[in-house]
Every structure is written in structure tokens, then in C-alpha cells.
Design a protein around this motif. Structure first.
Motif, mmCIF file in Angstrom:
data_model
loop_
_atom_site.group_PDB
_atom_site.id
_atom_site.type_symbol
_atom_site.label_atom_id
_atom_site.label_comp_id
_atom_site.label_asym_id
_atom_site.label_seq_id
_atom_site.Cartn_x
_atom_site.Cartn_y
_atom_site.Cartn_z
ATOM 1 N N ASP A 47 3.807 11.447 11.672
ATOM 2 C CA ASP A 47 3.370 12.962 11.374
ATOM 3 C C ASP A 47 3.123 13.414 9.850
ATOM 4 N N ARG A 48 3.992 12.734 9.150
ATOM 5 C CA ARG A 48 3.840 12.793 7.655
ATOM 6 C C ARG A 48 2.846 12.219 6.843
ATOM 7 N N THR A 94 3.931 20.638 16.763
ATOM 8 C CA THR A 94 3.494 21.949 15.990
ATOM 9 C C THR A 94 2.366 21.780 15.265
ATOM 10 N N GLU A 151 -0.547 22.843 12.102
ATOM 11 C CA GLU A 151 -0.891 23.515 11.169
ATOM 12 C C GLU A 151 -2.247 23.994 11.048
ATOM 13 N N ARG A 174 -3.514 19.092 10.913
ATOM 14 C CA ARG A 174 -2.350 18.567 10.680
ATOM 15 C C ARG A 174 -1.204 18.934 11.818
ATOM 16 N N TYR A 217 2.789 18.231 13.474
ATOM 17 C CA TYR A 217 4.281 17.855 13.261
ATOM 18 C C TYR A 217 4.850 17.373 14.643
ATOM 19 N N THR A 259 9.688 21.097 12.624
ATOM 20 C CA THR A 259 8.695 21.121 11.706
ATOM 21 C C THR A 259 9.117 21.072 10.435
ATOM 22 N N CYS A 260 10.283 21.741 9.992
ATOM 23 C CA CYS A 260 11.015 21.701 8.725
ATOM 24 C C CYS A 260 11.777 20.461 8.211
ATOM 25 N N LYS A 261 11.398 19.293 9.032
ATOM 26 C CA LYS A 261 12.370 18.088 8.923
ATOM 27 C C LYS A 261 12.127 17.797 7.384
ATOM 28 N N THR A 262 13.021 17.540 6.576
ATOM 29 C CA THR A 262 13.195 17.331 5.217
ATOM 30 C C THR A 262 14.171 16.265 4.732
#
Length: 368
Positions: free
Chosen positions: A21-22, A60, A62, A113, A115, A325-328
Motif C-alpha cells: 500500500d505504500r 482506507t 484517500e 490511493r 492503505y 493509515t498513519c503507520k510510519t
């Protein structure tokens, strides 16, 4: 003369890699009308990879609705037993923004896009001999994902499915459910309609699900692993009914995207310290390596809040540790993370964090 067919479409699964997904986006390959204001959008990967997920999970999307995209979380209605595409089935509610944009703009060939997938509302996490699915409205989507998996991989499974809708024409997937009912010997279907319609005749059960109707639709419901999805008032009524019947609630599972808690205001640490005599906590420096930006995280703030204050965009949807979704990637430093299942243990071991629910304990650098 027909256009040449892309030979990449005919690769075997073992010649492909899972969707990332990235790195990849989704391409719309189909749009299907399911019921009034309900459509299924089917996607493939723009890099022709395959999809690995558990039935009942969500993604999710975008959506470029305005100057800033909006993030919307949708349960997958497709089954991982058919891994070359995924699908979401969505209902446009009055006042919908993201879903209405999808209805107006997503056609075969369009790209968005996404996620995920994420979520733990799946029968894979709760193996059982007998299941009961209870859904209302578009809450049928995770149940359909699981039922399609059963149909493909274990068609003899014992599944009771109670599907509630306002009118007959609003039963999502009705034809497919009836077809599966004729092919799966262990599947029992029960439709429950609130009101009759001038558009379609109805001779089945009427009313709302309650302590009288549930035993009629699934006499042995106390012996089953129960999955429930629908509007919050509906799920609250089902929970109360099961509790009152003596059902063991350890075998009850529901899908719910609760409203995110408001982001806390910055803490006035000097005032707090003056009140209790404690030493003043200082803001911690934070670096966003991908954006080549720096900022600071005030006491009590999350990395997501610090990123926004620094003008760095980290995609986020639920903002309470559920959707992932905010995986960093955390490059350095230590954080305190209290999530709600939106990240896997192996991802944490690799160094990933959820920015929405991670608070720095030291100076931190993240890939954002």
C-alpha cells in the motif's frame, strides 16, 4: 480490431508479489449497482500484484475531494480466496462527502490511493464449529467477505445469517445470498424487513430483530460464535438482547468505527508544574526525514499532532489507533504507543509506529 491484452494479467500467483500500500495505488476495474444508493467498487493493483488479507478486514481510501484529500475507511466485501482484486461496497448517506465523490468520479480506469488492509473483525481470529452473522444495512459487507470465503474454502460450514433491512429492495447482495444458500448445505438465511414496499412483494419475516424473532431465525444462537455489524443503535440492541438471554458474550464480536476522541489541547506544563511543584517537562525535538522538516512535540501531544504543527502531512483516518493509515517508520528515539489493533506485532518489531497514538519519550526521527 481488439486492443492487445496485457500478458501480465495471466501471470500465476507464485509469479507475483503481494500488494504494497505504500508503493502502489488501486485501479478501478468495475462498478456495480447493488441496491438504492449502494455500489460495489472493484479494484486491482496498478502494478498487478495480489491482495493478502483476512475476510472482514477494511482498507482506507484517500479520496481527492478538495484541496486536501479526505480519508475514508471501508470494509472489504471481497474474499481473499480471490486474491487478484478487492472490492468495497458502499452506501451513500445524506450528506456523504467521500462516498458521493466515489459515486460521481470512480469509473473503470480511475485510480485512488489506499492503505491497509487492517482490522481484526474476522472469523479467522475466532475458529468455531458454528457461526451466526447478524447484520443491518451496509453492515453486511464484512459478513459477505467471510461468507464468500466459506463458500470458496469450506462450503460445508455451519453458518446462520440474519440480514436486516428497511425494505426488500434494500437487501444488499440478496440474489447472491440466495444463490449461496442453495449451494452451501450448512448455510441458513434469515431476512428481516421493517416495512413493505410498493416496488417489491415480500412474504418473509417482518419487524425488527428482538428476543422473539432471533430464536425463530436461529434457534441455537447460544451455541454459535456471533459476529454483528450495522448502525450503532442496531448493534447496541443486539448486544442487550444477547446479554439478557444469558449468551456468553466472550463469543460475541462486532465491527464498529467509533468516533475519534478529540485531539487534546497542548498542555500548559509551566502552569501545571507551578501548581504541584514538579519539574517542568520540556518539548521534545522531532525530525521528519522524508519531508526534511523539524518540529517539536509538546508534552501530551502525539507525533501526528506534531507533524501537523510542522506542516508535515501524515495520512490519517480514524486517529485512534484502529485503521493503521498513519503507520510510519520510526528511525530513532523512543515512543509510548497505545493503539487499538491498527498495527501488527511484527510491524512494531520492524520499527513501525502509529503516529496518531504515539507520544515521544525522547527526541524522535520518523520517515514522514
Amino acid at each position: 480490431m481488439n486492443a492487445p491484452t496485457d500478458p501480465g494479467l495471466y501471470r500465476h500467483l507464485d509469479e507475483m508479489v503481494p500488494w504494497d500500500d505504500r508503493l502502489q495505488v488501486l485501479e478501478v476495474i468495475g462498478v456495480t449497482e447493488e441496491a438504492p444508493d449502494v455500489r460495489t467498487f472493484t479494484f486491482r493493483s496498478d502494478a498487478q500484484t495480489w491482495f493478502r488479507y483476512k475476510p472482514g478486514q477494511f482498507v482506507t481510501l484517500e479520496l481527492p475531494v478538495g484541496p486536501e484529500p479526505v480519508m475514508r475507511t471501508y470494509t472489504l466485501s471481497s474474499s481473499p480466496s480471490r486474491p487478484f482484486s478487492i472490492a468495497v461496497t458502499v452506501k451513500a448517506q445524506p450528506g456523504s462527502i467521500g462516498t458521493r465523490w466515489m459515486f460521481d468520479n470512480l469509473r473503470p480506469g480511475a485510480h485512488v490511493r489506499a492503505y491497509g488492509p487492517a482490522g481484526d473483525f474476522t472469523h479467522h481470529n475466532h475458529p468455531a464449529g458454528k457461526y451466526l452473522f447478524i447484520s443491518a444495512g451496509s453492515g453486511v459487507t464484512p459478513m459477505m467477505s467471510m461468507l464468500r470465503w466459506f463458500s470458496d474454502c469450506a462450503p460445508w460450514s455451519d453458518v446462520a445469517f440474519v440480514n436486516c433491512a428497511r425494505r426488500p429492495e434494500e437487501i444488499i447482495f440478496r440474489k447472491e445470498l440466495e444463490l449461496l444458500g442453495s449451494r452451501m448445505p450448512g448455510l441458513s438465511l434469515g431476512f428481516l424487513i421493517e416495512e413493505r414496499s410498493s416496488r417489491e412483494s415480500w412474504f418473509g419475516h417482518m419487524g425488527r430483530i428482538d428476543a422473539v424473532r432471533l430464536p425463530l431465525l436461529s434457534p441455537d444462537f447460544r451455541e454459535r460464535e456471533v459476529f454483528c455489524c450495522g448502525p450503532e443503535p442496531f448493534m447496541r440492541a443486539v448486544r442487550g438482547m444477547l446479554e439478557a438471554s444469558g449468551f456468553d458474550m466472550a463469543h460475541y464480536h462486532q465491527e464498529s468505527f467509533a468516533a475519534p476522541t478529540p485531539l487534546p489541547a497542548p498542555v500548559d506544563v509551566e502552569a501545571l508544574a507551578a501548581e504541584d511543584g514538579a519539574p517542568v517537562q520540556e518539548a521534545l525535538p522531532i525530525r521528519f526525514s522524508t519531508s526534511d522538516a523539524t518540529g517539536e512535540c509538546l508534552p501530551g501531544q502525539t507525533i501526528l499532532q506534531a507533524a501537523r504543527a510542522a506542516g508535515v502531512r501524515i495520512p490519517a483516518a480514524c486517529e485512534f489507533g484502529l485503521c493503521g493509515t498513519c503507520k510510519t517508520m520510526k528511525m530513532s528515539g523512543e515512543v509510548e504507543m497505545a493503539h487499538n489493533g491498527g498495527i501488527l506485532d511484527e510491524e512494531i518489531a520492524e520499527g513501525f509506529i502509529l503516529a496518531c497514538c504515539s507520544k515521544p519519550l525522547t527526541a524522535v526521527e520518523v520517515a514522514a
